[in-house]
Enzyme design. Structure first.
Site, PDB file in Angstrom:
ATOM      1  N   GLU A 209       0.870  -1.173   0.000  1.00  0.00           N
ATOM      2  CA  GLU A 209       0.000   0.000   0.000  1.00  0.00           C
ATOM      3  C   GLU A 209       0.908   1.224   0.000  1.00  0.00           C
ATOM      4  OE1 GLU A 209      -3.080  -0.168  -0.461  1.00  0.00           O
ATOM      5  OE2 GLU A 209      -3.527  -2.251  -0.013  1.00  0.00           O
ATOM      6  N   CYS A 243      -2.083   9.445   2.801  1.00  0.00           N
ATOM      7  CA  CYS A 243      -1.638   8.885   1.521  1.00  0.00           C
ATOM      8  C   CYS A 243      -2.627   9.132   0.388  1.00  0.00           C
ATOM      9  CB  CYS A 243      -1.358   7.389   1.657  1.00  0.00           C
ATOM     10  SG  CYS A 243      -2.765   6.405   2.203  1.00  0.00           S
TER      11      CYS A 243
END
Length: 456
Positions: A209, A243
């Protein structure tokens, strides 16, 4: 305790088969839920000390999402664990076919500092639902949260089931040299590549990720006031250290100045005229990242913010105008409260600008035109995103969350998380009373006719 010893104890515990039953998994999830609720106040305090988050933001972006994920997984786990019957080809008659989900074994979860509880414990929830033992390595950058995570895990689980490893260069190197059955990593692409390289040596599967420069496209038909409000919320949440935050805004030139004015208005409404005095405004995680972000502001046209306070590691919500795609601020993921705004004439130009960069983790589009929505979504690849909103697509257990290309591989949350931490074992069970002889030697013309009939 040494890493090798922890992994050995977890391997031995996994081999007992205890983690495979639904009762064990449900009990573990119940236990984690109880401990998180018990320490809710301490979690908020830890996040306040590490990132200056308010209790409201801590619950909204971390604790509340964790509790929601646990409840969702518990509700659906029994159905996910059932053997799934699938059709059997006529050529394999008489038989039945099924897919069985089984745990990988001992899995490694490496978590970042920006949402220390959510990005550490949410993959843990999914790993437990899959029936795995877990070694967790939270980031040491959020020091108080690290200690709190360790306290929660040690209170909830025995070491042979879930263990927390301290962060450090020596420990990290040692950990990646060990044989585990699966690695789940959240962080930056540079470290992600190193982890994938180490995993490849032992053919260990990985989920990465990562991040990247997530664009927000605002087309002229959009509700500009609502777009500005939602962009400001998503971008400056956690002081931009998210993010999936919009890394830059692409806005149609005809409405560019109006959008900028409205974003400035919403910054003032949410954080006040002096944001650094706002008691709920988070800080930058370290002096290194503070200095890195301040350097990105050099030679940029600042229309709001653009200043910081080193003593508290805070940078005011900042909007940049007329930023060039070749500017330093556009060469890396910003990961802070700085938002460049770039104009475009046509939607085709906006799409081409995004295509010039790596596939992003997220994409946001503000428009009222269905044709624009169809054009953008059909031509651009990205991990996930929103139309007429930002960031909230990750706050659900009903959809998987993950990247594509340079922004990551694999996904989790809810059923996607269970699937990620489970190996799908295919099984065909044949009947013994009937054995159709077509496949066996010697081959004959009539067998060839039947073969073409079955496999056409």
């Amino acid at each position: 305790m040494e890493i090798e010893k922890i992994l050995k104890e977890q391997r031995n515990f996994f081999e007992t088969g205890a983690t495979k039953s639904i009762q064990f998994r449900q009990n573990a999830l119940n236990r984690l839920e109880i401990i998180i609720k018990k320490h809710e106040r301490e979690i908020a305090d830890a996040l306040k000390k590490d990132l200056h988050k308010s209790a409201f933001e801590s619950y909204m972006t971390e604790t509340g999402l964790l509790l929601n994920e646990i409840r969702y997984v518990k509700k659906h786990l029994a159905s996910w664990m059932k053997e799934k019957r699938v059709p059997t080809p006529l050529a394999q008659f008489p038989a039945k076919s099924m897919v069985i989900a089984e745990p990988y074994g001992v899995v490694l979860i490496i978590a970042p500092w920006n949402y220390p509880f959510l990005l550490c414990l949410q993959p843990l929830i999914d790993a437990i639902s899959g029936g795995n033992c877990c070694v967790i390595k939270p980031s040491g950058a959020s020091t108080v949260s690290f200690k709190m995570i360790k306290k929660i895990i040690e209170e909830a689980f025995p070491l042979e089931f879930v263990a927390v490893i301290k962060d450090g260069e020596k420990e990290n190197k040692k950990l990646l040299e060990q044989k585990v059955d699966f690695i789940f990593y959240t962080g930056g692409p540079r470290v992600g590549k190193l982890i994938m390289e180490q995993a490849a040596k032992q053919l260990t599967p990985v989920v990465l990720e990562l991040g990247g420069k997530s664009p927000c496209i605002v087309e002229e038909s959009a509700d500009l006031n609502l777009a500005a409000k939602r962009i400001v919320f998503g971008k400056f949440l956690n002081s931009g250290q998210t993010c999936v935050a919009a890394d830059y805004v692409l806005v149609q030139e005809s409405v560019k100045e109006e959008l900028i004015l409205k974003m400035c208005k919403w910054i003032h409404r949410m954080y006040g005229k002096e944001p650094l005095k706002c008691k709920d405004y988070p800080k930058i995680i370290s002096s290194y990242h503070y200095e890195r972000l301040m350097k990105l502001l050099k030679e940029e046209l600042v229309v709001s913010g653009g200043y910081g306070r080193k003593e508290t590691l805070q940078i005011a919500p900042t909007i940049l105008n007329e930023t060039d795609f070749d500017a330093p601020v556009m060469q890396e993921e910003i990961f802070g409260p700085i938002l460049p705004v770039i104009g475009f004439e046509t939607i085709e130009r906006a799409v081409n600008l995004v295509k010039q960069k790596e596939k992003p983790l997220a994409l946001y589009l503000f428009t009222k035109e269905q044709s624009v929505k169809k054009q953008v979504l059909s031509q651009l690849s990205f991990g996930g995103g929103c139309v007429n909103d930002t960031i909230v697509h990750l706050a659900t257990s009903y959809m998987g969350f993950g990247g594509v290309g340079a922004s990551g591989m694999g996904s989790y949350h809810g059923k996607a998380g269970f699937d990620t931490f489970s190996h799908k074992k295919s099984l065909l069970v044949r009947k013994s009373k009937i054995d159709i002889p077509i496949r066996y030697l010697p081959y004959r013309k009539y067998k060839n006719l039947f073969l073409h009939l079955f496999l056409r």
